[in-house]
Enzyme design. Structure first.
Site: not given
Ligand code: FAS
Ligand code: PHB
Length: 389
Positions: A72, A200, A292, A296, A384
Site C-alpha cells: 500500500h 482511519y 493498535p 506498531k 506510519y
Molecule cells: P505474542 O503475545 O504474540 O506471543 C507471545 C507468545 O508467548 C504467545 O504465543 C504465548 O502463548 C506465549 N507465552 C506466554 N506466556 C508463556 C509462558 N509462560 N511460557 C511459554 N510461552 C508463553 N499489533 C498490531 O500491529 N496491529 C494490530 O491490529 C494488533 N492487534 C492486536 C490484538 C490483540 C488482541 C493483541 C493481544 C495484540 C494485537 N497486536 C496488534 C499486537 C500484537 O500483534 C503483538 O504486537 C505481537 O503479537 C507481538 O508478538 P510477540 O512479542 O511474539 O508476543
Molecule cells: C488490522 O488490519 O488488523 C489493523 C490495521 C491497522 C491498524 C490496526 C489493525 O492500525
C-alpha cells in the site's frame, strides 16, 4: 539438554528470533505455552512496516508475503465526513505491506520446520534461574514431565502476560503505563474492502478503522466503551455503527456480511525498562504494548529482534558483546518513538469520555493541520511506514 539461546514464547518475536539465529548456526530452543493450532488461530496485526517485510525476507519467510501480500502506497484519514489520503510513496518512495500476522506466523512456522528448529508446544511452569550468571537454567513441564536445561542467554518473547518480564526483580524494572478508557471491537468478514487502502476515521460517535487481509477478507474496528461485551454487538448493529462513523460516500459503498471473528481488545501503552537483566533479554510484547491505532505492535517486535539477533550473532561469531550490551538502549530509542506516534494518533482519532469542548477542538485542529500540511503528512508517513532501525 543445553542450548545457546533459550526462547520463551513462540509468537512472531520468538519464531523470528529462532529463525535468524538458527540460520546463523546458533542453537535455540523455543518454549511455547499453547498448541501450534492455538498460536495459528490468533487474529491480530494486519500492517507490516517495510523494515518488517525486509526482515521476513532475510529470515527466508517472505515468499508467500511477496506473492499474496498487498503493498500500500498510502492510507486515508477521515474526520466527520471529510477524507484525505496520505501518500507514503510521493513523500518517501516507500510502502507498507498489508499481510495478516496470522499469515506471518504460518510462514515463520514453515521456515522453522524447514530448518528443523526445536519448538516445544504446550509447555507449562517455565521458570528462569541463574539469569545473572554465565549459565542460566530453564525449568518447565510438558505432559506432566519435568525438564531442565542450561543456556548462554534467554530471550523473553512471551508477551505481555508472560513470565520473562516478572523474572526481572521489581526494584530493577521501571514500568510506564497508560490505559485508554475504551477498547476496539474488531470484526473479520468475507467481504471486499470498502476502499483499496486503509481508512482511519474520527467521528463524534467514536473511532473506526477499515482494514483488510485480501480482496475478499476485510477487517474492521470501532471504538467501544470498556464496559461493552462482544455479545452486546450483533453483526447488524456493528455494520450500522461502522457506517455511521464513515464518510457518507464510503458508507454507501460498504459491503456487509456475517462476521467470522468478533472480539474486543483493550488499549494500553506500556514500556518496561531496561529490556535486559543479566543474560535475559525482553523482546516484543513482553517489553512493550502499543494501542493498535498506529499498527506498531508487531512491527516493534520485529525491530527488537533485529537488534537482538544482530547482537547475538556478533557475540557468537566475533566474541564481541557490544551489540548485546547496546540492545536495551537501541531498542528503547525506537520503541519510545513508536509509543509517541501510537499515543498521538490514538489521542487525535478517538473520543475520550471525559474530554472537554476544548479537547475536541484540539483534536479537530490537529487533524485539520495534518490535512492541510504536506510537511505534517510527510512526518506522519515517516512514522506510519516505520522509522529506520
Ligand atoms: P505474542 O503475545 O504474540 O506471543 C507471545 C507468545 O508467548 C504467545 O504465543 C504465548 O502463548 C506465549 N507465552 C506466554 N506466556 C508463556 C509462558 N509462560 N511460557 C511459554 N510461552 C508463553 N499489533 C498490531 O500491529 N496491529 C494490530 O491490529 C494488533 N492487534 C492486536 C490484538 C490483540 C488482541 C493483541 C493481544 C495484540 C494485537 N497486536 C496488534 C499486537 C500484537 O500483534 C503483538 O504486537 C505481537 O503479537 C507481538 O508478538 P510477540 O512479542 O511474539 O508476543
Ligand atoms: C488490522 O488490519 O488488523 C489493523 C490495521 C491497522 C491498524 C490496526 C489493525 O492500525
Amino acid at each position: 539438554m543445553k542450548t545457546q539461546v533459550a526462547i520463551i514464547g513462540g509468537g512472531p518475536s520468538g519464531l523470528l528470533l529462532s529463525q535468524l539465529l538458527n540460520k546463523a548456526g546458533i542453537s535455540t530452543v523455543v518454549l511455547e505455552r499453547k498448541s501450534r493450532d492455538y498460536v495459528l488461530s490468533r487474529i491480530r496485526a494486519g500492517v507490516l512496516e517495510w523494515g518488517t517485510v525486509e526482515m521476513l525476507r532475510k529470515a527466508g519467510a517472505g515468499a508467500r508475503m511477496d506473492a499474496e501480500g498487498a503493498a500500500h502506497g498510502g492510507c486515508y484519514l477521515a474526520s466527520d465526513g471529510a477524507m484525505f489520503r496520505v501518500d507514503f510513496n510521493a513523500f518517501l518512495g516507500r510502502n507498507v505491506m498489508v499481510y495478516g500476522q496470522t499469515e506471518v506466523t504460518k510462514d515463520l512456522y514453515a521456515a522453522q520446520d524447514a530448518i528443523g528448529a526445536t519448538i516445544l508446544h504446550e509447555v507449562d511452569d517455565v521458570v528462569l534461574h541463574d539469569l545473572t550468571t554465565a549459565s542460566p537454567r530453564v525449568t518447565f513441564t510438558q505432559n506432566g514431565q519435568s525438564h531442565a536445561f542450561t543456556c548462554d542467554f534467554v530471550a523473553g518473547c512471551d508477551g505481555f502476560h508472560g513470565i520473562s518480564r516478572p523474572s526481572i526483580p521489581a526494584e530493577v524494572r521501571h514500568e510506564f503505563e497508560k490505559v485508554y478508557p475504551f477498547g476496539w471491537l474488531g470484526v473479520l468478514s468475507r467481504t471486499p474492502p470498502v476502499r483499496h487502502e486503509l481508512i482511519y476515521a474520527a467521528h463524534a460517535r467514536g473511532f473506526a478503522l477499515c482494514s483488510m487481509r485480501n480482496p475478499m477478507l476485510s477487517r474492521h474496528y470501532i471504538q467501544v466503551p470498556l464496559t461493552d461485551r462482544v455479545e452486546d454487538w450483533s453483526d447488524a448493529r456493528f455494520w450500522d455503527e461502522l457506517k455511521a462513523r464513515l464518510p457518507a460516500e464510503v458508507a454507501a459503498d460498504l459491503v456487509t456480511g456475517p462476521s467470522i471473528e468478533k472480539s474486543i481488545a483493550p488499549l494500553r501503552s506500556f514500556v518496561t525498562e531496561p529490556m535486559r537483566w543479566g543474560r535475559l533479554f525482553l523482546c516484543g510484547d513482553a517489553a512493550h504494548i502499543v494501542p493498535p491505532t498506529g499498527a506498531k505492535g508487531l512491527n516493534l517486535a520485529v525491530s527488537d529482534i533485529h537488534y537482538l539477533s544482530d547482537g547475538l550473532i556478533q557475540f557468537y561469531t566475533q566474541g564481541d558483546p557490544a551489540g548485546i550490551d547496546a540492545y536495551s538502549e537501541r531498542a528503547l530509542a525506537r520503541i519510545w518513538q513508536a509509543m509517541r506516534f501510537s499515543w498521538s494518533l490514538t489521542t487525535m482519532m478517538h473520543r475520550f469520555p471525559d474530554s472537554s469542548d476544548y479537547d475536541r477542538r484540539m483534536q479537530d485542529a490537529e487533524l485539520a493541520g495534518l490535512m492541510q500540511s504536506e510537511a505534517a503528512q510527510r512526518a506522519w508517513a515517516e512514522n506510519y511506514t516505520g522509522l529506520p532501525y
